[in-house]
Design an enzyme around this catalytic site. Structure first.
Site, mmCIF file in Angstrom:
data_model
loop_
_atom_site.group_PDB
_atom_site.id
_atom_site.type_symbol
_atom_site.label_atom_id
_atom_site.label_comp_id
_atom_site.label_asym_id
_atom_site.label_seq_id
_atom_site.Cartn_x
_atom_site.Cartn_y
_atom_site.Cartn_z
ATOM 1 N N ASP A 70 4.363 53.825 15.991
ATOM 2 C CA ASP A 70 5.467 53.963 17.045
ATOM 3 C C ASP A 70 4.300 54.923 17.720
ATOM 4 O OD1 ASP A 70 7.928 55.457 18.266
ATOM 5 O OD2 ASP A 70 6.068 56.989 18.540
ATOM 6 N N TYR B 222 1.020 55.700 26.207
ATOM 7 C CA TYR B 222 -0.034 56.429 25.599
ATOM 8 C C TYR B 222 -1.347 55.813 25.701
ATOM 9 C CZ TYR B 222 3.828 57.735 22.580
ATOM 10 O OH TYR B 222 4.804 58.525 22.307
ATOM 11 N N LYS C 79 7.328 51.958 23.918
ATOM 12 C CA LYS C 79 8.437 52.073 24.402
ATOM 13 C C LYS C 79 8.286 52.134 26.097
ATOM 14 C CE LYS C 79 7.985 56.463 21.717
ATOM 15 N NZ LYS C 79 6.511 56.347 20.982
ATOM 16 N N HIS D 269 12.010 55.852 26.723
ATOM 17 C CA HIS D 269 10.744 56.484 26.405
ATOM 18 C C HIS D 269 12.212 58.065 27.194
ATOM 19 C CE1 HIS D 269 6.456 57.715 25.764
ATOM 20 N NE2 HIS D 269 7.566 58.469 25.574
HETATM 21 P P1 NAD Z 1 3.267 66.423 15.401
HETATM 22 O O1 NAD Z 1 4.254 67.211 15.037
HETATM 23 O O2 NAD Z 1 2.475 64.732 14.711
HETATM 24 O O3 NAD Z 1 1.551 66.824 15.703
HETATM 25 C C1 NAD Z 1 0.689 66.288 15.277
HETATM 26 C C2 NAD Z 1 -0.401 67.053 15.423
HETATM 27 O O4 NAD Z 1 -0.338 68.596 13.583
HETATM 28 C C3 NAD Z 1 -2.030 66.912 15.016
HETATM 29 O O5 NAD Z 1 -2.746 66.933 16.207
HETATM 30 C C4 NAD Z 1 -2.856 67.712 14.259
HETATM 31 O O6 NAD Z 1 -3.521 69.320 15.513
HETATM 32 C C5 NAD Z 1 -1.733 68.628 12.709
HETATM 33 N N1 NAD Z 1 -2.027 68.095 11.524
HETATM 34 C C6 NAD Z 1 -1.436 66.847 11.563
HETATM 35 N N2 NAD Z 1 -1.571 66.989 10.328
HETATM 36 C C7 NAD Z 1 -1.724 68.200 9.740
HETATM 37 C C8 NAD Z 1 -1.675 68.300 8.348
HETATM 38 N N3 NAD Z 1 -1.799 67.229 7.707
HETATM 39 N N4 NAD Z 1 -1.780 69.929 8.286
HETATM 40 C C9 NAD Z 1 -2.153 70.793 9.461
HETATM 41 N N5 NAD Z 1 -1.702 70.402 10.564
HETATM 42 C C10 NAD Z 1 -1.390 68.805 10.540
HETATM 43 O O7 NAD Z 1 2.820 65.374 17.047
HETATM 44 P P2 NAD Z 1 3.021 64.400 17.747
HETATM 45 O O8 NAD Z 1 1.298 63.697 17.773
HETATM 46 O O9 NAD Z 1 3.577 64.982 18.668
HETATM 47 O O10 NAD Z 1 4.462 63.559 17.271
HETATM 48 C C11 NAD Z 1 4.582 62.430 16.197
HETATM 49 C C12 NAD Z 1 4.414 61.008 17.428
HETATM 50 O O11 NAD Z 1 6.181 61.176 17.875
HETATM 51 C C13 NAD Z 1 3.625 61.215 18.680
HETATM 52 O O12 NAD Z 1 2.315 60.470 17.801
HETATM 53 C C14 NAD Z 1 5.098 59.894 18.983
HETATM 54 O O13 NAD Z 1 4.470 58.746 18.540
HETATM 55 C C15 NAD Z 1 5.641 60.354 19.005
HETATM 56 N N6 NAD Z 1 6.568 61.523 19.977
HETATM 57 C C16 NAD Z 1 6.925 60.446 20.504
HETATM 58 C C17 NAD Z 1 7.245 61.454 22.535
HETATM 59 C C18 NAD Z 1 8.635 60.695 22.878
HETATM 60 O O14 NAD Z 1 8.928 61.550 24.700
HETATM 61 N N7 NAD Z 1 9.384 60.062 22.212
HETATM 62 C C19 NAD Z 1 6.824 62.914 22.803
HETATM 63 C C20 NAD Z 1 5.151 62.783 21.987
HETATM 64 C C21 NAD Z 1 5.435 62.402 20.565
#
Ligand code: NAD
Length: 277
Positions: free
Chosen positions: A48, A53, A78, A111
């Site tokens: 994704d 990004y 997106k 988005h």
């Molecule tokens: P997430 O909830 O996936 O959190 C990621 C963070 O959690 C990492 O940077 C790390 O600090 C921690 N983490 C990851 N694995 C872990 C583990 N096993 N143990 C402990 N901590 C851990 O947050 P995200 O990246 O914001 O969300 C996932 C995906 O969603 C994004 O990468 C993106 O593709 C999407 N996203 C979309 C939007 C949107 O507006 N559509 C906004 C934000 C994110």
């Protein structure tokens, strides 16, 4: 370790999506090729990304390098807010596809609704034409609340396949999720681990469930999402955590463990307000 079989969620357009993938929000473009290569090696097949990004080119390089057959992959990107419109959406789509080095996309999302621009209905009509062209299989939206979805349903022909919204135990958006379910729109949960910002992974409701199954708190939370039927793509830059987040198919949370995590809801939004985006 053999690669687990990731369940697929059936979409309302006849296609299906791997329920667990890998997200690349805030992944530095200089590191993206390495990180996505590792994610593909770990076994992820659903990636994704988004134009905003700034790492589509590097995602594309990792895909090309992997030599994984295209039909095994599921790639989402997106459309950013300033590309909403008709011709601008067509141009943005072409540019994203080119940066990714693909000849079709699995899923293309608006988005944010950006209601102040009032162009999401027009943009969605452009998405309908993109889907007709066959260069994108599924089309959907992100950060749309029920009123935004309602407008699309009233004024356009195709029901979005997914709505990708901020969703984690602290912020479950029950009204949006219920509306989506009622209309056959699959829910993708972004920020599934609370982006590491909230002490989500330290709460007893999470750590107790994790301990009971001999898994980590992150695995317990990902499992909660999967059992709720959400599509998730947690992000990590570290191979160990990528593997941990992918290893969630060998246990199942009991109903009381699910309920305890669901009860953590406190409307704790981390991201922007979709009505003000
Ligand atoms: P997430 O909830 O996936 O959190 C990621 C963070 O959690 C990492 O940077 C790390 O600090 C921690 N983490 C990851 N694995 C872990 C583990 N096993 N143990 C402990 N901590 C851990 O947050 P995200 O990246 O914001 O969300 C996932 C995906 O969603 C994004 O990468 C993106 O593709 C999407 N996203 C979309 C939007 C949107 O507006 N559509 C906004 C934000 C994110």
């Amino acid at each position: 370790m053999t690669r687990p079989i990731v369940p697929r969620i059936q979409l309302n357009d006849g296609f299906s999506i791997p329920q667990l993938g890998f997200g690349v929000f805030r992944v530095d473009p200089n590191e993206t090729e390495r990180i996505v290569t590792e994610a593909l090696e770990v076994g992820y097949r659903h990636i994704d990304t988004a134009r905003i990004y700034g790492n589509e080119t590097q995602v594309g390089r990792a895909i090309a390098r992997s030599e994984i057959r295209r039909e095994e992959l599921f790639i989402t990107t997106k459309l950013w807010n300033d590309d909403q419109g008709t011709q601008s959406a067509f141009d943005a789509f072409d540019a994203s596809l080119e940066r990714l080095g693909l000849d079709y996309l699995d899923l293309y999302l608006i988005h944010w609704p950006a209601p102040a621009q009032d162009r999401y209905v027009e943009t969605w009509k452009a998405f309908e034409r993109l889907q007709e062209s066959g260069r994108v299989r599924s089309i959907g939206v992100s950060n749309f609340r029920a009123p935004h979805l309602e407008r699309l349903l009233a004024e356009t022909d195709i029901v979005p396949a997914v709505d990708q919204i901020e969703l984690h135990p602290y912020h479950q958006q029950p009204e949006t999720a219920a509306f989506a379910e009622e209309h056959g729109i699959a829910i993708e949960a972004w920020g599934p681990l609370g982006q590491g910002k909230y002490p989500l992974l330290e709460l007893p409701e999470v750590t107790d469930a994790a301990a009971a199954h001999g898994v980590t708190p992150a695995q317990a939370v990902i499992r909660w999402h999967l059992q709720r039927g959400h599509i998730v793509f947690p992000k990590s830059n570290h191979r160990g955590r990528m593997a941990e987040n992918f290893d969630v198919f060998g246990f199942e949370l009991a109903p009381d463990e699910m309920d305890a995590i669901t009860a953590l809801e406190r409307a704790g939004r981390m991201g922007a307000d979709p009505d003000e985006s």
